[in-house]
Write a protein that holds these residues in place. Structure first.
Motif, PDB file in Angstrom:
ATOM      1  N   ARG A  94      -2.077  -1.862  -7.166  1.00 28.34           N
ATOM      2  CA  ARG A  94      -1.884  -1.940  -5.713  1.00 28.34           C
ATOM      3  C   ARG A  94      -1.827  -3.389  -5.257  1.00 28.34           C
ATOM      4  NH1 ARG A  94      -5.739  -1.793  -1.307  1.00 28.34           N
ATOM      5  NH2 ARG A  94      -7.330  -1.518  -2.900  1.00 28.34           N
ATOM      6  N   ASP A 150      -2.708   4.262  -5.699  1.00 26.45           N
ATOM      7  CA  ASP A 150      -3.470   3.662  -4.602  1.00 26.45           C
ATOM      8  C   ASP A 150      -4.972   3.871  -4.744  1.00 26.45           C
ATOM      9  OD1 ASP A 150      -3.067   6.376  -4.163  1.00 26.45           O
ATOM     10  OD2 ASP A 150      -3.318   6.178  -2.002  1.00 26.45           O
ATOM     11  N   GLU A 151      -5.406   4.904  -5.408  1.00 30.08           N
ATOM     12  CA  GLU A 151      -6.830   5.195  -5.579  1.00 30.08           C
ATOM     13  C   GLU A 151      -7.144   5.337  -7.057  1.00 30.08           C
ATOM     14  OE1 GLU A 151      -9.230   5.394  -3.234  1.00 30.08           O
ATOM     15  OE2 GLU A 151      -7.818   4.975  -1.606  1.00 30.08           O
ATOM     16  N   ASN A 154       0.826  -1.205   0.000  1.00 33.92           N
ATOM     17  CA  ASN A 154       0.000   0.000   0.000  1.00 33.92           C
ATOM     18  C   ASN A 154       0.865   1.262   0.000  1.00 33.92           C
ATOM     19  OD1 ASN A 154      -2.467  -1.273  -0.087  1.00 33.92           O
ATOM     20  ND2 ASN A 154      -2.751  -1.256   2.122  1.00 33.92           N
ATOM     21  N   ALA A 155       1.944   1.251   0.783  1.00 35.77           N
ATOM     22  CA  ALA A 155       2.839   2.412   0.828  1.00 35.77           C
ATOM     23  C   ALA A 155       3.504   2.625  -0.530  1.00 35.77           C
ATOM     24  CB  ALA A 155       3.885   2.225   1.916  1.00 35.77           C
ATOM     25  N   ARG A 172       0.958   4.089  -2.908  1.00 36.67           N
ATOM     26  CA  ARG A 172       0.782   5.511  -2.635  1.00 36.67           C
ATOM     27  C   ARG A 172       1.935   6.314  -3.219  1.00 36.67           C
ATOM     28  NH1 ARG A 172       0.634   4.951   2.720  1.00 36.67           N
ATOM     29  NH2 ARG A 172      -1.077   3.528   2.805  1.00 36.67           N
ATOM     30  N   GLY A 176       1.500   6.629  -6.823  1.00 38.89           N
ATOM     31  CA  GLY A 176       0.277   7.334  -7.181  1.00 38.89           C
ATOM     32  C   GLY A 176      -0.808   6.444  -7.767  1.00 38.89           C
TER      33      GLY A 176
END
Length: 91
Positions: free
Chosen positions: A62, A53-54, A44-45, A48, A51
């Motif tokens: 991810r 993660d979402e 997850n890190a 993030r 860029g």
């Protein structure tokens, strides 16, 4: 309820990582689950940081990073577990 999902995801990631790694791993199931949870957090890190993660829909990037991190953590963690367990048996 977040802790329950962390355990479930860690369990699944740990088992998948064990299946990917060639050979036999000697770490117990509870430790493999913890390694999977750590792998998910690291994945997850990384997501993030990249860029990704979402995103809309399923976050495949991810999930791939989580699995890759879990494989590395399970491999290194199993090596450490075997080394520690081996030292205890000799003493």
């Amino acid at each position: 309820m977040g802790w329950l999902w962390a355990i479930i995801v860690g369990f699944v990631l740990g088992l998948l990582a064990k299946a990917i790694i060639p050979g036999k791993q000697h770490s117990p199931l509870w430790l493999t689950t913890i390694f999977g949870i750590i792998g998910a957090l690291i994945g997850n890190a990384l997501a993030r940081g990249f860029g990704i993660d979402e995103t809309s829909g399923i976050d495949w990037g991810r999930h791939v990073l989580q699995l890759a991190a879990a494989v590395v953590i399970v491999l290194l963690g199993d090596m450490a577990y075997t080394a520690v367990r081996g030292n205890r048996q000799r003493a």
